[in-house]
Write an enzyme that holds these catalytic residues in place. Structure first.
Site, PDB file in Angstrom:
ATOM      1  N   HIS A 305      -1.929  -0.237  -4.463  1.00  0.00           N
ATOM      2  CA  HIS A 305      -2.218  -0.984  -5.647  1.00  0.00           C
ATOM      3  C   HIS A 305      -3.696  -1.727  -5.638  1.00  0.00           C
ATOM      4  O   HIS A 305      -3.790  -2.227  -4.564  1.00  0.00           O
ATOM      5  CB  HIS A 305      -1.132  -1.945  -5.736  1.00  0.00           C
ATOM      6  CG  HIS A 305      -0.895  -2.501  -7.151  1.00  0.00           C
ATOM      7  ND1 HIS A 305      -1.552  -3.459  -7.675  1.00  0.00           N
ATOM      8  CD2 HIS A 305      -0.050  -2.100  -7.960  1.00  0.00           C
ATOM      9  CE1 HIS A 305      -1.267  -3.595  -8.887  1.00  0.00           C
ATOM     10  NE2 HIS A 305      -0.452  -2.870  -9.274  1.00  0.00           N
ATOM     11  N   ASP A 362       6.253   2.656  -9.022  1.00  0.00           N
ATOM     12  CA  ASP A 362       6.449   3.753  -9.426  1.00  0.00           C
ATOM     13  C   ASP A 362       7.247   4.617  -8.103  1.00  0.00           C
ATOM     14  O   ASP A 362       7.597   5.636  -8.533  1.00  0.00           O
ATOM     15  CB  ASP A 362       5.284   4.503  -9.902  1.00  0.00           C
ATOM     16  CG  ASP A 362       4.715   3.800 -10.998  1.00  0.00           C
ATOM     17  OD1 ASP A 362       5.252   3.581 -11.999  1.00  0.00           O
ATOM     18  OD2 ASP A 362       3.369   3.694 -11.190  1.00  0.00           O
TER      19      ASP A 362
HETATM   20  N1  CMC Z   1      -2.840   7.505  -0.854  1.00  0.00           N
HETATM   21  C1  CMC Z   1      -3.892   7.820   0.135  1.00  0.00           C
HETATM   22  N2  CMC Z   1      -4.886   6.745   0.077  1.00  0.00           N
HETATM   23  C2  CMC Z   1      -4.922   5.708  -0.699  1.00  0.00           C
HETATM   24  C3  CMC Z   1      -3.858   5.736  -1.606  1.00  0.00           C
HETATM   25  C4  CMC Z   1      -2.801   6.585  -1.602  1.00  0.00           C
HETATM   26  N3  CMC Z   1      -1.787   6.333  -2.632  1.00  0.00           N
HETATM   27  N4  CMC Z   1      -4.113   4.476  -2.270  1.00  0.00           N
HETATM   28  C5  CMC Z   1      -5.383   4.028  -1.845  1.00  0.00           C
HETATM   29  N5  CMC Z   1      -5.700   4.803  -0.897  1.00  0.00           N
HETATM   30  C6  CMC Z   1      -6.925   4.674   0.140  1.00  0.00           C
HETATM   31  C7  CMC Z   1      -8.162   4.959  -0.562  1.00  0.00           C
HETATM   32  O1  CMC Z   1      -8.672   6.594  -0.294  1.00  0.00           O
HETATM   33  C8  CMC Z   1      -9.137   4.000  -0.021  1.00  0.00           C
HETATM   34  O2  CMC Z   1      -9.530   4.375   1.092  1.00  0.00           O
HETATM   35  P1  CMC Z   1     -11.193   4.290   1.975  1.00  0.00           P
HETATM   36  O3  CMC Z   1     -11.300   2.786   1.937  1.00  0.00           O
HETATM   37  O4  CMC Z   1     -10.998   4.976   3.122  1.00  0.00           O
HETATM   38  O5  CMC Z   1     -11.938   4.862   0.884  1.00  0.00           O
HETATM   39  C9  CMC Z   1      -8.663   2.783   0.117  1.00  0.00           C
HETATM   40  O6  CMC Z   1      -7.009   3.208   0.073  1.00  0.00           O
HETATM   41  C10 CMC Z   1      -8.492   1.948  -1.145  1.00  0.00           C
HETATM   42  O7  CMC Z   1      -8.123   2.549  -2.373  1.00  0.00           O
HETATM   43  P2  CMC Z   1      -8.789   2.308  -3.720  1.00  0.00           P
HETATM   44  O8  CMC Z   1      -8.915   3.796  -4.406  1.00  0.00           O
HETATM   45  O9  CMC Z   1     -10.162   1.652  -3.271  1.00  0.00           O
HETATM   46  O10 CMC Z   1      -7.953   1.536  -4.328  1.00  0.00           O
HETATM   47  P3  CMC Z   1      -7.930   1.209  -5.799  1.00  0.00           P
HETATM   48  O11 CMC Z   1      -7.406  -0.148  -5.746  1.00  0.00           O
HETATM   49  O12 CMC Z   1      -9.150   1.536  -6.396  1.00  0.00           O
HETATM   50  O13 CMC Z   1      -6.844   2.006  -6.356  1.00  0.00           O
HETATM   51  C11 CMC Z   1      -4.503   2.896  -6.933  1.00  0.00           C
HETATM   52  C12 CMC Z   1      -5.494   1.665  -6.432  1.00  0.00           C
HETATM   53  C13 CMC Z   1      -3.050   2.427  -7.481  1.00  0.00           C
HETATM   54  C14 CMC Z   1      -5.230   3.671  -8.070  1.00  0.00           C
HETATM   55  C15 CMC Z   1      -4.402   3.917  -5.773  1.00  0.00           C
HETATM   56  O14 CMC Z   1      -3.929   2.892  -4.799  1.00  0.00           O
HETATM   57  C16 CMC Z   1      -3.701   5.093  -5.948  1.00  0.00           C
HETATM   58  O15 CMC Z   1      -4.338   6.061  -6.337  1.00  0.00           O
HETATM   59  N6  CMC Z   1      -2.301   5.278  -5.827  1.00  0.00           N
HETATM   60  C17 CMC Z   1      -1.615   6.255  -6.042  1.00  0.00           C
HETATM   61  C18 CMC Z   1      -1.389   6.223  -7.690  1.00  0.00           C
HETATM   62  C19 CMC Z   1      -0.299   5.275  -7.753  1.00  0.00           C
HETATM   63  O16 CMC Z   1       0.701   5.175  -7.301  1.00  0.00           O
HETATM   64  N7  CMC Z   1      -0.513   4.525  -9.006  1.00  0.00           N
HETATM   65  C20 CMC Z   1       0.264   3.712  -9.550  1.00  0.00           C
HETATM   66  C21 CMC Z   1      -0.133   2.021  -9.543  1.00  0.00           C
HETATM   67  S1  CMC Z   1       1.333   0.626  -9.632  1.00  0.00           S
HETATM   68  C22 CMC Z   1       1.754   1.038 -11.211  1.00  0.00           C
HETATM   69  C23 CMC Z   1       0.622   1.078 -12.347  1.00  0.00           C
HETATM   70  O17 CMC Z   1      -0.497   0.473 -12.415  1.00  0.00           O
HETATM   71  O18 CMC Z   1       1.011   1.738 -13.180  1.00  0.00           O
END
Ligand code: CMC
Length: 427
Positions: A305, A362
């Site tokens: 998140h 989720d």
């Molecule tokens: N699986 C594997 N690696 C992950 C995941 C994941 N679900 N989420 C984040 N990471 C890694 C990402 O690759 C990055 O690694 P590195 O630092 O080595 O590059 C690090 O963690 C930080 O991730 P980020 O993409 O910079 O984080 P963000 O804040 O931009 O993204 C997120 C947040 C929710 C989009 C992301 O965690 C994600 O894609 N999760 C899976 C989709 C999901 O479950 N979404 C629902 C979110 S909660 C409800 C809502 O908002 O609707």
């Protein structure tokens, strides 16, 4: 702490006032930055950027705290109802018994769609994703109610009742259309969630009795989704609304933003992932490894998140809620065991520990929707029904604020510098 931040940009110093919120969060007001220094800020994904001051929802991602209008999410999920929470979010205070009665009645009485709107559903292909239908039909509501005056409280309230009343009807019609069954009209004698199940699953030839515990299970899920401050879809609603677009058009834009798999679409993606793990023999470790592999674009859906760097408090409640709902229904869904195993494997893994990746809202919600009989492609629609009062509250707060200006971010241009036009015959 001083009440100003000092910034030096290429020898030009500017003092920027600090803004402190009621929970002691600190923001630097950079409104004067560009005029004083010529520079702007650049913040990909807005991880460090506040777009507004808001009194609706407080979220502390480090501590795992979520409160609507000061009330902890845990208390609301246990003691309140979705429509009471909706009132709280939209109007700022818990309703009196009379206010609650009026709110319920007004929403129920606006749950019918104009008969002509049924033609819109007919025009979609049978396999149309219900999120596309939801967004389109909500936007179409603005054609039926284009003379409402949302600048006045009464006009805005009418739009609020219409949206709250009609969204479950639009959602259920989208589903009925996809399976070729007749549309089921709303019943004003039923509560919000019971009526939704009725519209989804009754047929003209047979009623669909709903156990109160099942209706309550959905009600709790909707409460947990009702608001989450400046997330992608809410920011979209605010941005669209900042141009003074009407409430229906702004909410429709929010629905589109919610659809993506990184936002509300994750609940459908989680179930698809759990089913794929099951079909492949239940090897959760393989999926954890894939999520860590930087050569793969796969992410563990329902994990991570932007704001929570600790357990998502909604996920904690939903996890316990999922166990309760399954035992209430006497179901033993193999997917919940896979979800537990996957969660355990990820939480023990260094990659997830270092990046503070925990299950989010989720991760378990889809298992509950599935147990309640909601089809998979409707999961994100359920999220939208839950998030609606939050979107409305933010639109209203922004629209009524004297600080509201049209949202118009700047950019750092990285394209070609000035060049000469070459006529086509010379290229
Ligand atoms: N699986 C594997 N690696 C992950 C995941 C994941 N679900 N989420 C984040 N990471 C890694 C990402 O690759 C990055 O690694 P590195 O630092 O080595 O590059 C690090 O963690 C930080 O991730 P980020 O993409 O910079 O984080 P963000 O804040 O931009 O993204 C997120 C947040 C929710 C989009 C992301 O965690 C994600 O894609 N999760 C899976 C989709 C999901 O479950 N979404 C629902 C979110 S909660 C409800 C809502 O908002 O609707």
């Amino acid at each position: 702490m001083t009440d100003k931040a000092k910034l030096d940009v290429g020898g030009k110093t500017v003092e920027l006032p600090l803004v402190v919120g009621s929970e002691k969060e600190v923001g630097i007001d950079i409104s004067a930055l560009r005029q004083a220094t010529g520079a702007i800020t650049l913040d990909y994904g807005y991880g460090n950027t506040g777009s507004c001051e808001s009194a609706i929802t407080f979220l502390d991602g480090e501590e795992g705290i979520l409160r609507y209008r000061g009330y902890p999410i845990e208390d609301l999920a246990e003691k309140s109802s979705f429509l009471e929470v909706s009132y709280l979010l939209i109007y700022g205070e818990l309703p009196t018994p009379q206010q609650m009665k009026d709110f319920n009645r007004n929403i129920a009485r606006h749950s019918l769609l104009h008969e002509d709107m049924k033609n819109i559903f007919q025009a979609f292909p049978p396999d149309a994703h219900p999120m596309a239908i939801l967004g389109s039909v909500v936007c179409a509501l603005s054609t039926y109610y284009q003379h409402g005056d949302e600048t006045h409280e009464e006009g805005l309230n009418q739009s609020i009742y219409r949206l709250m009343g009609k969204l479950p009807t639009i959602a259920s019609f989208a589903y009925k259309k996809s399976i070729g069954q007749p549309y089921i009209y709303p019943r004003t004698d039923l509560d919000y969630c019971t009526n939704f199940f009725h519209q989804m699953f009754a047929v003209p030839t047979e009623p669909y009795p709903v156990h109160p515990d099942i209706a309550r299970a959905l009600d709790v899920l909707l409460i947990l989704h009702a608001d989450h401050e400046q997330n992608c879809s809410t920011s979209t609603v605010r941005l669209v609304g900042s141009s003074q677009a009407n409430l229906f058009a702004s909410i429709s834009a929010g629905i589109s933003a919610l659809w993506g798999p990184l936002h509300g679409g994750a609940n459908q993606a989680v179930l698809e992932m759990l089913e794929a793990i099951k079909a492949g023999g239940g090897d959760v470790k393989k999926y954890v490894a894939m999520a860590k592999d930087k050569n793969s674009s796969f992410r563990l859906m329902g994990f991570g998140h932007r704001v929570y760097k600790n357990f998502d408090p909604r996920a904690k409640i939903i996890k316990a809620h999922a166990d309760r709902v399954l035992s209430l229904l006497g179901m033993d869904d193999p997917l919940i065991h896979i979800a537990h195993e996957l969660e355990e494997a990820a939480l023990k893994d260094d990659y997830f520990i270092q990046r503070k990746l925990y299950p989010n809202v989720d991760f378990y919600s889809g298992i509950i929707y599935r147990a309640l009989g909601i089809p998979q492609n409707m999961f994100t629609v359920m999220f939208a029904i839950g998030r609606l009062p939050g979107w409305i509250a933010h639109w209203k707060e922004m629209n009524r604020s004297d600080k509201n200006r049209i949202g118009r971010p700047r950019q750092i241009y990285t394209g070609s510098t000035k060049r000469e036009y070459n006529p086509i015959h010379k290229r």
